[in-house]
Design an enzyme around this catalytic site. Sequence first.
Site, mmCIF file in Angstrom:
data_model
loop_
_atom_site.group_PDB
_atom_site.id
_atom_site.type_symbol
_atom_site.label_atom_id
_atom_site.label_comp_id
_atom_site.label_asym_id
_atom_site.label_seq_id
_atom_site.Cartn_x
_atom_site.Cartn_y
_atom_site.Cartn_z
ATOM 1 N N GLU A 16 14.702 -15.322 0.640
ATOM 2 C CA GLU A 16 15.002 -16.163 2.104
ATOM 3 C C GLU A 16 14.466 -17.819 2.016
ATOM 4 O OE1 GLU A 16 14.914 -14.044 5.712
ATOM 5 O OE2 GLU A 16 16.236 -12.619 5.226
ATOM 6 N N ASP A 71 1.094 -1.229 0.527
ATOM 7 C CA ASP A 71 -0.176 0.006 -0.081
ATOM 8 C C ASP A 71 0.835 1.363 0.371
ATOM 9 O OD1 ASP A 71 -2.811 1.340 0.212
ATOM 10 O OD2 ASP A 71 -2.035 1.920 2.042
#
Length: 557
Positions: free
Chosen positions: A271, A224
């Site tokens: 990751e 956002d």
Amino acid sequence: MTASGTATDVTGRAESATGEDGWWRDAVIYQIYPRSFADSDGDGMGDLNGIREHLDHIESLGVDAVWLSPFYPSPQADAGYDVADYRDVNPTFGTLADFDALLAQAHDLGLRVVIDLVPNHTSSEHAWFKAAVTSLPGSPERARYIFRDGKGAEGELPPNNWGSVFGGTAWTRVEDGTERPQWYLHLFDTRQPDLNWENPEVIAEFKDVLRFWLSRGVDGFRIDVAHGLIKEKGLPDNLQDTSQDATPTGPMWNQPGVHEIYRGWHRVLREFGNDPMLVAEAWVSDPSALAFYVRSDEMQQAFNFNFLLAGWDASEMRRQIDQTRAANAVVGATTTWVLSNHDVVRHATRLAMTDRNAWRHGIGPEDPQPDAALGLDRARAATMFILALPGGAYIYQGEELGLPEHTTLPSDVRQDPTFRRTGGKVIGRDGCRVPLPWDSTRPGLGFGPDENTWLPQPDSFAGLAADRQNGVPGSTLELYRAAIAIRRERALGDGDIAWNPSPDGVLDFTNGTTRIVLNASADPFPLEAVETVLASSDDAVRDGELLPNHAVWLDVD
């Protein structure tokens, strides 16, 4: 192998081994606005279990993923975009266990799940901000936000002239008992204080939030206000007149420092493998500047709002397509197409308007009412058009039913803070957030177990309810299913386009062995009789001509 040459996972969806050709590059993603999707418990507000009850509807569309608008704990000052806790679920929507069950069910259906992240600001009820307003100026607690001394002899004036996106000033003074109380910045509502992204503690916190949800199995994040996190040094006055600008600029938007934040987030996502993705809500008008967000070490997608703003204007649509695709090609990214979402007037209403910018403040009962039939025709054609373009595409809940904007909501039911902060001058976004109609025979049109809906539904929703369209040839719902299936079968999202000669008002291109024609002119457009119609936006082709306000897909193999 799929038509694009990538491997497939156990869901049958396209999956990349390297991330360079990731699933998001040509994905169709369905946006769910939780409070308005489906209500499982009768309180009039949608919830996570309501979503679970209708996941089969989404799966039947053939989309690749869902995006969930905020479901976090929040006082709902801005419909959940004021987050009080980034690691939990608002009890109105359910529990973390409900979220986990929804995630598992979606994955079982072959749907990835993208969730909203709101990093520009928190709720004023967030623990950090509560600590900030009870601390003194210069404290570590205040350093997480943007507090400043005011101007004037007593510090009684705001620190600069910035205005809130929702109307009024972007500054509010805190009565903290000091001689010169400070002001805090909120680019949106007063209850949405902006975070200080120059603070390492803020940076570390959001990386941890990303890991929290990635560890639960989410597949990505919609960011956002992605263009707003960093403000220009010194917070200078905004000297630009942006009152008529659909994508305002100024010292609070699209600062270069945002890109280092997203490079850090990119490393966090890696990751967890090559699949997780980020999509930017960045209202940036320059396609080359927007492309910076989708460089190989930042985000994977950025909404193409310039195309959304083009209206029913063929030349402007083509200009935006060409400019954006060229800019994204420089960085090796595809383009992400969108026509509607929870912040804009639904395109089944918007595209019927003569002035393509007239809807920007919303449409209310006192405004001229667009032609519903014309709007639906154009909406169906526009949707077919973007689904044939290379890249990703987003569908906003209910557009597959052809839902229009609710343009006659009375003032006393409106909840958008923009309506309140502007004294009703800006109608706001409530009209595109009305609860969905699932069953025309039930109270509340099947939104929940009874008639309760947090916003009233217009009469037109009954005839557009899912039960009235499911399995009905020619319905908008079946058009979406057919178009998405053909898109997948012909790998249109992974293709390329070659423009064909066409008169003003007509867009005509070929993608692989599929020819796509959209007629935004006032006259029928002749088609070659040898080509087979794969799909059309309605009864679009008559006597070998494509009617105005329609689109068609043709087989040219």
